[in-house]
Design a protein around this motif. Structure first.
Motif, PDB file in Angstrom:
ATOM      1  N   ASP A 194     101.296  35.394 -67.981  1.00 56.98           N
ATOM      2  CA  ASP A 194     100.997  34.138 -68.687  1.00 56.98           C
ATOM      3  C   ASP A 194     102.268  33.289 -68.793  1.00 56.98           C
ATOM      4  O   ASP A 194     102.252  32.082 -68.530  1.00 56.98           O
ATOM      5  CB  ASP A 194     100.435  34.469 -70.073  1.00 56.98           C
ATOM      6  CG  ASP A 194     100.077  33.205 -70.832  1.00 56.98           C
ATOM      7  OD1 ASP A 194     100.974  32.363 -71.043  1.00 56.98           O
ATOM      8  OD2 ASP A 194      98.904  33.037 -71.208  1.00 56.98           O
TER       9      ASP A 194
ATOM     10  N   MET B  14      90.255  39.189 -68.542  1.00 57.60           N
ATOM     11  CA  MET B  14      89.682  38.049 -69.297  1.00 57.60           C
ATOM     12  C   MET B  14      90.636  37.577 -70.386  1.00 57.60           C
ATOM     13  O   MET B  14      90.614  36.417 -70.783  1.00 57.60           O
ATOM     14  CB  MET B  14      88.330  38.417 -69.917  1.00 57.60           C
ATOM     15  CG  MET B  14      87.173  38.348 -68.959  1.00 57.60           C
ATOM     16  SD  MET B  14      87.072  36.831 -68.007  1.00 57.60           S
ATOM     17  CE  MET B  14      87.221  37.516 -66.395  1.00 57.60           C
TER      18      MET B  14
ATOM     19  N   VAL C 152      92.781  35.093 -68.617  1.00 53.94           N
ATOM     20  CA  VAL C 152      92.026  33.859 -68.341  1.00 53.94           C
ATOM     21  C   VAL C 152      91.889  33.057 -69.643  1.00 53.94           C
ATOM     22  O   VAL C 152      92.133  31.846 -69.673  1.00 53.94           O
ATOM     23  CB  VAL C 152      90.638  34.193 -67.747  1.00 53.94           C
ATOM     24  CG1 VAL C 152      89.806  32.934 -67.571  1.00 53.94           C
ATOM     25  CG2 VAL C 152      90.789  34.916 -66.409  1.00 53.94           C
ATOM     26  N   GLU C 153      91.557  33.768 -70.716  1.00 56.61           N
ATOM     27  CA  GLU C 153      91.383  33.072 -71.996  1.00 56.61           C
ATOM     28  C   GLU C 153      92.690  32.415 -72.436  1.00 56.61           C
ATOM     29  O   GLU C 153      92.703  31.250 -72.837  1.00 56.61           O
ATOM     30  CB  GLU C 153      90.908  34.057 -73.062  1.00 56.61           C
ATOM     31  CG  GLU C 153      90.683  33.369 -74.388  1.00 56.61           C
ATOM     32  CD  GLU C 153      90.067  34.278 -75.447  1.00 56.61           C
ATOM     33  OE1 GLU C 153      89.949  35.498 -75.214  1.00 56.61           O
ATOM     34  OE2 GLU C 153      89.715  33.748 -76.510  1.00 56.61           O
ATOM     35  N   SER C 154      93.799  33.126 -72.319  1.00 60.18           N
ATOM     36  CA  SER C 154      95.040  32.512 -72.814  1.00 60.18           C
ATOM     37  C   SER C 154      95.474  31.367 -71.896  1.00 60.18           C
ATOM     38  O   SER C 154      95.958  30.340 -72.373  1.00 60.18           O
ATOM     39  CB  SER C 154      96.130  33.563 -73.032  1.00 60.18           C
ATOM     40  OG  SER C 154      96.767  33.870 -71.834  1.00 60.18           O
TER      41      SER C 154
ATOM     42  N   SER D 287      93.574  29.371 -70.456  1.00 59.89           N
ATOM     43  CA  SER D 287      92.651  28.241 -70.622  1.00 59.89           C
ATOM     44  C   SER D 287      93.202  27.207 -71.604  1.00 59.89           C
ATOM     45  O   SER D 287      92.722  26.078 -71.641  1.00 59.89           O
ATOM     46  CB  SER D 287      91.259  28.717 -71.044  1.00 59.89           C
ATOM     47  OG  SER D 287      91.304  29.198 -72.366  1.00 59.89           O
ATOM     48  N   ARG D 288      94.229  27.570 -72.390  1.00 61.19           N
ATOM     49  CA  ARG D 288      94.811  26.567 -73.298  1.00 61.19           C
ATOM     50  C   ARG D 288      95.422  25.413 -72.502  1.00 61.19           C
ATOM     51  O   ARG D 288      95.480  24.289 -72.983  1.00 61.19           O
ATOM     52  CB  ARG D 288      95.868  27.200 -74.203  1.00 61.19           C
ATOM     53  CG  ARG D 288      97.180  27.596 -73.507  1.00 61.19           C
ATOM     54  CD  ARG D 288      98.076  28.367 -74.466  1.00 61.19           C
ATOM     55  NE  ARG D 288      99.377  28.714 -73.926  1.00 61.19           N
ATOM     56  CZ  ARG D 288      99.628  29.709 -73.088  1.00 61.19           C
ATOM     57  NH1 ARG D 288      98.623  30.458 -72.633  1.00 61.19           N
ATOM     58  NH2 ARG D 288     100.855  29.958 -72.658  1.00 61.19           N
TER      59      ARG D 288
ATOM     60  N   ASP E 135      81.844  34.970 -69.176  1.00 62.28           N
ATOM     61  CA  ASP E 135      83.163  34.843 -69.826  1.00 62.28           C
ATOM     62  C   ASP E 135      84.029  33.837 -69.079  1.00 62.28           C
ATOM     63  O   ASP E 135      84.744  33.045 -69.677  1.00 62.28           O
ATOM     64  CB  ASP E 135      83.899  36.189 -69.840  1.00 62.28           C
ATOM     65  CG  ASP E 135      83.301  37.132 -70.870  1.00 62.28           C
ATOM     66  OD1 ASP E 135      82.574  36.649 -71.757  1.00 62.28           O
ATOM     67  OD2 ASP E 135      83.565  38.344 -70.774  1.00 62.28           O
TER      68      ASP E 135
ATOM     69  N   ARG F 273      82.975  30.440 -69.989  1.00 59.86           N
ATOM     70  CA  ARG F 273      83.339  30.159 -71.392  1.00 59.86           C
ATOM     71  C   ARG F 273      84.824  29.803 -71.502  1.00 59.86           C
ATOM     72  O   ARG F 273      85.223  28.997 -72.338  1.00 59.86           O
ATOM     73  CB  ARG F 273      83.012  31.399 -72.241  1.00 59.86           C
ATOM     74  CG  ARG F 273      82.934  31.146 -73.715  1.00 59.86           C
ATOM     75  CD  ARG F 273      82.052  32.183 -74.408  1.00 59.86           C
ATOM     76  NE  ARG F 273      82.291  33.547 -73.978  1.00 59.86           N
ATOM     77  CZ  ARG F 273      83.279  34.310 -74.422  1.00 59.86           C
ATOM     78  NH1 ARG F 273      84.121  33.859 -75.300  1.00 59.86           N
ATOM     79  NH2 ARG F 273      83.419  35.547 -73.960  1.00 59.86           N
ATOM     80  N   HIS F 274      85.647  30.397 -70.631  1.00 57.31           N
ATOM     81  CA  HIS F 274      87.087  30.123 -70.695  1.00 57.31           C
ATOM     82  C   HIS F 274      87.506  28.976 -69.780  1.00 57.31           C
ATOM     83  O   HIS F 274      88.682  28.822 -69.468  1.00 57.31           O
ATOM     84  CB  HIS F 274      87.880  31.382 -70.359  1.00 57.31           C
ATOM     85  CG  HIS F 274      87.626  32.515 -71.315  1.00 57.31           C
ATOM     86  ND1 HIS F 274      87.516  32.326 -72.664  1.00 57.31           N
ATOM     87  CD2 HIS F 274      87.441  33.838 -71.106  1.00 57.31           C
ATOM     88  CE1 HIS F 274      87.276  33.490 -73.260  1.00 57.31           C
ATOM     89  NE2 HIS F 274      87.217  34.413 -72.324  1.00 57.31           N
ATOM     90  N   GLY F 275      86.546  28.188 -69.339  1.00 58.52           N
ATOM     91  CA  GLY F 275      86.920  26.940 -68.661  1.00 58.52           C
ATOM     92  C   GLY F 275      86.950  27.011 -67.144  1.00 58.52           C
ATOM     93  O   GLY F 275      87.240  26.014 -66.484  1.00 58.52           O
TER      94      GLY F 275
END
Ligand code: SAM
Length: 348
Positions: A66, A94, A97-99, A101-102, A127, A130-132
């Motif tokens: 990240d 995931m 991916v979620e982090s 997505s910020r 998922d 959902r994370h863009g």
């Protein structure tokens, strides 16, 4: 000199940090990240069956990945592609991916996407959306279950087809990547084109690239896409279009099916002049060109200091060495790969 925000500010000047421009004036806006060298398939043109994978301690943590991706985003990278190996077999992918997505939410990143063999897509499609993530590339070389097993050695076609359906069901646009293999799938290309376009899927054909030792002989597999195009043109009306996805494919509109067909032709038509990308491995090595050996270690500066100053200097230094292009050839005499590392290392 640098401070880490979404937009990096050069503290000496108070202005946004400079974009990444290579010695040939090309702006680097696309980072491909191999998040693991491991894969649940063993495609014959990609890997040997008994691959030795990297020990876990060599691999960057998801937090480190990240931080590295974010350092590139801060310098103007607008598109991130997670790949591998198989990105969806990395534990807690995931979470990454979620982090990441910020950066979509902040507007710094235009696209977060991934290339996958599809085997785990049914699990992760919702998922991802959902994370863009809005588009995924799925690699599929045949729709014949036995042939699929022969090409991938370990893969299950039904799972991949379920994965594609799940991705579309979740709202993800799917592009299918098919490596054109002489005598293996060359007579299925028109059928694949019809199937893809019938499902609203773009199809991209790829020439096999001489990357890494495999068990067989690559010259047996090489099928020039110039030949494929000529054959397709006997049956379909192919109209060149300016459509771009930020990658190296050149696109055509197929009048009879109403869909798009892309060609990635590293051997018959070199696309280096418009190269906007660099590739990061899961150990933090940056390859400035898929087809050259020169690389820069970003793991040492990443781990040396909590601030990104040294890392940003290492990135600048690496970009200053980006070569003009690759020189792939299929070497018929020596039967050696042009580049020793496998696609799974650099990330396809
Ligand atoms: N596991 C994921 C997948 O299957 O898409 C991502 C990694 S895979 C290395 C990415 C792409 O590279 C796949 O479409 C694969 O077919 C392609 N590939 C692997 N080795 C290749 C080679 N030597 N020449 C051309 N394409 C290759």
């Amino acid at each position: 000199m640098y401070s880490m925000n979404t937009i990096l500010i050069d503290q000496a000047t108070g202005r946004p940090a400079p974009q990444l421009i290579d010695p040939f004036g090309r702006e680097i806006t696309y980072l491909r990240v191999s998040v693991t060298d491991r894969c649940d398939f063993r495609c014959v043109y990609c890997m040997a069956e008994d691959m030795t994978f990297l020990p876990k301690k060599e691999i960057l943590t998801l937090e480190e990945l990240d931080r590295l991706c974010s350092a590139f985003v801060a310098r103007g990278v607008r598109k991130l592609r997670l790949t591998g190996g198989e990105p969806l077999v990395r534990r807690n992918i995931m979470g990454l991916v979620e982090s990441l997505s910020r950066h979509l939410a902040s507007g710094a990143l235009e696209e977060l996407t991934l290339t996958t063999n599809g085997s785990q897509l049914a699990r992760f499609a919702e998922d991802l959306f959902r994370h863009g993530v809005r588009r995924v590339n799925v690699s599929l070389d045949t729709r014949d279950a036995d042939k699929f097993r022969a090409i991938t050695r370990w893969g299950d076609l039904a799972k991949v087809l379920d994965g594609i359906a799940a991705a579309q069901g979740a709202g993800l646009a799917v592009k299918l990547n098919m490596v054109a293999l002489k005598d293996v799938n060359e007579h299925e290309i028109a059928d694949m084109l019809e199937w893809c376009h019938g499902q609203g899927i773009d199809l991209t054909l790829i020439e096999t690239m001489p990357l890494g030792d495999i068990d067989g002989d690559r010259t047996d597999q090489y099928l020039p896409l110039s030949l494929v195009r000529a054959r397709l043109a006997e049956r379909y009306t192919l109209e060149d279009i300016a459509y771009k996805t930020g990658g190296p494919a050149r696109y055509m509109h197929v009048r009879e099916t109403g869909g798009r067909l892309g060609l990635i032709t590293p051997l018959t038509h070199n696309f280096c002049e418009s190269c906007n990308r660099v590739r990061l491995t899961c150990t933090g090595t940056l390859y400035m060109c898929l087809g050259q050996d020169d690389a820069a270690d970003l793991r040492a500066p990443l781990r040396a200091c909590e601030s990104d100053e040294g890392l940003q200097r290492a990135i600048d230094e690496a970009i200053s060495r980006k070569p003009r292009g690759h020189d792939f050839i299929i070497d018929r005499r020596h039967k050696k790969p042009a580049v020793a590392r496998h696609m799974s290392v650099t990330g396809g």
